[in-house]
Scaffold this active site. Structure first.
Site, PDB file in Angstrom:
ATOM      1  N   GLU A 194     -17.523  35.621 -64.211  1.00  0.00           N
ATOM      2  CA  GLU A 194     -16.205  35.704 -64.854  1.00  0.00           C
ATOM      3  C   GLU A 194     -16.018  36.924 -65.760  1.00  0.00           C
ATOM      4  O   GLU A 194     -15.649  36.810 -66.930  1.00  0.00           O
ATOM      5  CB  GLU A 194     -15.944  34.403 -65.608  1.00  0.00           C
ATOM      6  CG  GLU A 194     -16.038  33.189 -64.688  1.00  0.00           C
ATOM      7  CD  GLU A 194     -15.951  31.844 -65.404  1.00  0.00           C
ATOM      8  OE1 GLU A 194     -15.679  31.813 -66.615  1.00  0.00           O
ATOM      9  OE2 GLU A 194     -16.164  30.812 -64.730  1.00  0.00           O
ATOM     10  N   GLU A 216     -17.384  27.399 -55.873  1.00  0.00           N
ATOM     11  CA  GLU A 216     -17.199  26.226 -56.744  1.00  0.00           C
ATOM     12  C   GLU A 216     -15.961  25.407 -56.317  1.00  0.00           C
ATOM     13  O   GLU A 216     -15.206  24.921 -57.129  1.00  0.00           O
ATOM     14  CB  GLU A 216     -17.077  26.667 -58.213  1.00  0.00           C
ATOM     15  CG  GLU A 216     -18.229  27.523 -58.688  1.00  0.00           C
ATOM     16  CD  GLU A 216     -18.151  27.906 -60.150  1.00  0.00           C
ATOM     17  OE1 GLU A 216     -17.376  27.274 -60.895  1.00  0.00           O
ATOM     18  OE2 GLU A 216     -18.849  28.860 -60.563  1.00  0.00           O
TER      19      GLU A 216
HETATM   20  O1  G3I Z   1     -26.422  16.758 -70.386  1.00  0.00           O
HETATM   21  C1  G3I Z   1     -26.307  17.281 -71.735  1.00  0.00           C
HETATM   22  C2  G3I Z   1     -26.572  16.180 -72.748  1.00  0.00           C
HETATM   23  O2  G3I Z   1     -27.933  15.728 -72.611  1.00  0.00           O
HETATM   24  C3  G3I Z   1     -26.349  16.729 -74.142  1.00  0.00           C
HETATM   25  O3  G3I Z   1     -26.478  15.696 -75.086  1.00  0.00           O
HETATM   26  C4  G3I Z   1     -24.949  17.337 -74.235  1.00  0.00           C
HETATM   27  C5  G3I Z   1     -24.769  17.976 -75.598  1.00  0.00           C
HETATM   28  O4  G3I Z   1     -23.605  18.770 -75.554  1.00  0.00           O
HETATM   29  O5  G3I Z   1     -24.773  18.367 -73.221  1.00  0.00           O
HETATM   30  C6  G3I Z   1     -24.926  17.840 -71.924  1.00  0.00           C
HETATM   31  O6  G3I Z   1     -24.809  18.914 -71.041  1.00  0.00           O
HETATM   32  C7  G3I Z   1     -23.505  19.273 -70.655  1.00  0.00           C
HETATM   33  C8  G3I Z   1     -23.629  19.767 -69.215  1.00  0.00           C
HETATM   34  O7  G3I Z   1     -22.383  20.265 -68.735  1.00  0.00           O
HETATM   35  C9  G3I Z   1     -24.131  18.685 -68.268  1.00  0.00           C
HETATM   36  O8  G3I Z   1     -23.114  17.794 -68.036  1.00  0.00           O
HETATM   37  C10 G3I Z   1     -23.017  20.429 -71.544  1.00  0.00           C
HETATM   38  O9  G3I Z   1     -22.757  19.958 -72.837  1.00  0.00           O
HETATM   39  C11 G3I Z   1     -21.728  21.000 -70.971  1.00  0.00           C
HETATM   40  O10 G3I Z   1     -21.346  22.166 -71.675  1.00  0.00           O
HETATM   41  C12 G3I Z   1     -21.942  21.391 -69.516  1.00  0.00           C
HETATM   42  O11 G3I Z   1     -20.689  21.806 -68.983  1.00  0.00           O
HETATM   43  C13 G3I Z   1     -20.785  22.610 -67.801  1.00  0.00           C
HETATM   44  C14 G3I Z   1     -19.952  23.876 -68.030  1.00  0.00           C
HETATM   45  O12 G3I Z   1     -19.903  24.659 -66.831  1.00  0.00           O
HETATM   46  C15 G3I Z   1     -20.523  24.723 -69.156  1.00  0.00           C
HETATM   47  O13 G3I Z   1     -21.825  25.174 -68.803  1.00  0.00           O
HETATM   48  C16 G3I Z   1     -20.212  21.822 -66.619  1.00  0.00           C
HETATM   49  O14 G3I Z   1     -21.072  20.718 -66.302  1.00  0.00           O
HETATM   50  C17 G3I Z   1     -20.097  22.713 -65.406  1.00  0.00           C
HETATM   51  O15 G3I Z   1     -19.453  22.016 -64.343  1.00  0.00           O
HETATM   52  C18 G3I Z   1     -19.269  23.957 -65.747  1.00  0.00           C
HETATM   53  O16 G3I Z   1     -19.272  24.761 -64.605  1.00  0.00           O
HETATM   54  C19 G3I Z   1     -18.492  25.965 -64.704  1.00  0.00           C
HETATM   55  C20 G3I Z   1     -19.267  27.064 -64.006  1.00  0.00           C
HETATM   56  O17 G3I Z   1     -20.525  27.226 -64.609  1.00  0.00           O
HETATM   57  C21 G3I Z   1     -18.465  28.356 -64.000  1.00  0.00           C
HETATM   58  N1  G3I Z   1     -17.136  28.157 -63.386  1.00  0.00           N
HETATM   59  C22 G3I Z   1     -16.354  27.106 -64.057  1.00  0.00           C
HETATM   60  C23 G3I Z   1     -17.134  25.784 -63.999  1.00  0.00           C
HETATM   61  C24 G3I Z   1     -16.313  24.656 -64.601  1.00  0.00           C
HETATM   62  O18 G3I Z   1     -16.095  24.894 -65.953  1.00  0.00           O
END
Ligand code: G3I
Length: 367
Positions: free
Chosen positions: A168, A274
């Site tokens: 991005e 994605e």
């Molecule tokens: O699983 C942990 C949990 O153990 C912990 O307590 C908690 C604390 O915040 O975090 C949890 O992890 C989360 C993780 O997803 C797993 O579900 C993170 O907070 C959360 O930030 C993370 O979000 C991901 C996001 O990117 C940021 O990295 C999303 O799953 C993921 O689908 C999303 O994917 C992005 C791509 O990388 C780039 N393109 C857009 C896409 C959607 O936003």
């Protein structure tokens, strides 16, 4: 890098009758409001129906659910970690690395013979303390930047078939490029630097720049193409272009096809990286869920057909951002809304939706 199995043509050939039956069933629901008719009989596995790799974003937390892993392994032959291979997981505040979670993803992929796509090395959203405190010392910052990329991409050398090296980089409105820690310290050359460092660490991986809304924002697509051309002209080892394809039922017919065709003009491998289609459309008033699923099926069909029509050398993979609706990031806070979104090809129980049938019918037409 095209899946060797696909290239060799060793994928089991599905009967044309079955694929055509899928297409006829879907076109039969053209214009009808009720739930799209779905053919009787089992859905051919996506990974067998498609002459290219079909990927899914996975979350380590779901890998202990046999229903989830059963569907994942049946339908997909490539995986992307939706979170576990990101800097926010690997890089500790003290600058150390913790590979526990990315190793879990890589280990799962290796045990099951799945291609692994690395996501992602550098992203504008990252501002980790270990780099923030080096921001005043460009040489030290650049050395740590290189060290991180060499360590992460090098760890999965020979397993990760490709990497989203920079995620991005184009500004949200498509005008120019994002401001971010990496650009503030290294300038826009942060992109080329990352590609060169990743090439040194992983000589055989396809190195991508990856972005979203390229289908719906012509300015953003133009900015993305300009960056790609500049990188290639400067001799950066850009190996592929990723379009995330986070769509909604408001996405207009033809936008996805036009975007894929434009991306393909540089001759590089393309990753639809994605794909999901949110059914919580905003602009259009979809009164009944069935018409939303029908629109979703048409968009997935358009995407799969346009991708399948690419030359084989340009079909890196088509990846959906999750396996079942319930696994989608769009069902997790803060995006969850009323929890009604149904963005993927398989429903909460893992049953194929009209979009899955549309995918199978489309890859039979397009390839
Ligand atoms: O699983 C942990 C949990 O153990 C912990 O307590 C908690 C604390 O915040 O975090 C949890 O992890 C989360 C993780 O997803 C797993 O579900 C993170 O907070 C959360 O930030 C993370 O979000 C991901 C996001 O990117 C940021 O990295 C999303 O799953 C993921 O689908 C999303 O994917 C992005 C791509 O990388 C780039 N393109 C857009 C896409 C959607 O936003």
């Amino acid at each position: 890098m095209v899946n060797a199995e696909a290239r060799s043509g060793s994928r089991p050939q599905l009967s044309r009758r079955l694929l055509l039956g899928s297409a006829l069933a879907l076109t039969a629901c053209k214009g009808r409001a009720q739930a799209p008719a779905m053919p009787s009989g089992p859905l051919p596995p996506l990974r067998q129906a498609a002459p290219f790799s079909v990927g899914a974003a996975i979350n380590v937390g779901a890998l202990d659910d046999p229903a989830y892993t059963g569907l994942l392994l049946a339908e997909f032959d490539q995986v992307t970690a939706d979170w576990q291979m990101k800097m926010e997981v690997i890089l500790n505040p003290d600058g150390g690395f913790d590979f526990t979670q990315p190793d879990a993803v890589a280990g799962f992929a290796a045990r099951h013979g799945l291609r692994l796509h690395g996501h992602n090395l550098i992203w504008y959203t990252y501002r980790p303390p270990a780099f923030e405190r080096l921001a005043g010392d460009r040489a030290a910052f650049a050395a740590a930047y290189r060290n991180y990329i060499l360590a992460v991409a090098g760890r999965y050398r020979g397993q990760a078939v490709g990497w989203d090296v920079v995620n991005e980089p184009v500004a949200e409105d498509g005008i120019g490029y994002r401001d971010c820690l990496w650009r503030q310290v290294l300038g826009m050359e942060y992109v080329a630097r990352a590609l060169h460092d990743a090439r040194e660490a992983a000589p055989d991986a396809v190195l991508f720049v990856n972005d979203y809304n390229l289908e719906s924002n012509p300015n953003k697509l133009a900015g993305f193409m300009r960056l790609a051309e500049q990188l290639l002209s400067a001799g950066a080892p850009l190996g592929g272009l990723g379009t995330q394809a986070h769509l909604t039922v408001d996405t207009q017919p033809g936008q996805v096809r036009a975007c894929i065709r434009t991306l393909a003009t540089l001759g590089l491998p393309i990753h639809v990286s994605e794909l999901d289609v949110s059914t919580r459309g905003r602009r259009l008033d979809f009164s009944d869920p069935a018409s939303r699923l029908d629109k979703q099926a048409r968009l997935v069909g358009e995407t799969a057909e346009a991708f399948a029509a690419l030359p084989e050398r340009q079909r890196y993979a088509l990846t959906t951002w999750g396996v079942r609706d319930q696994d989608s990031w769009l069902r997790r806070a803060p995006n969850a809304g009323d929890g009604s979104d149904r963005p993927l090809l398989f429903d909460d129980a893992g049953a194929p939706k009209p979009a899955a049938w549309a995918f199978v019918a489309a890859v039979g037409r397009g390839s």
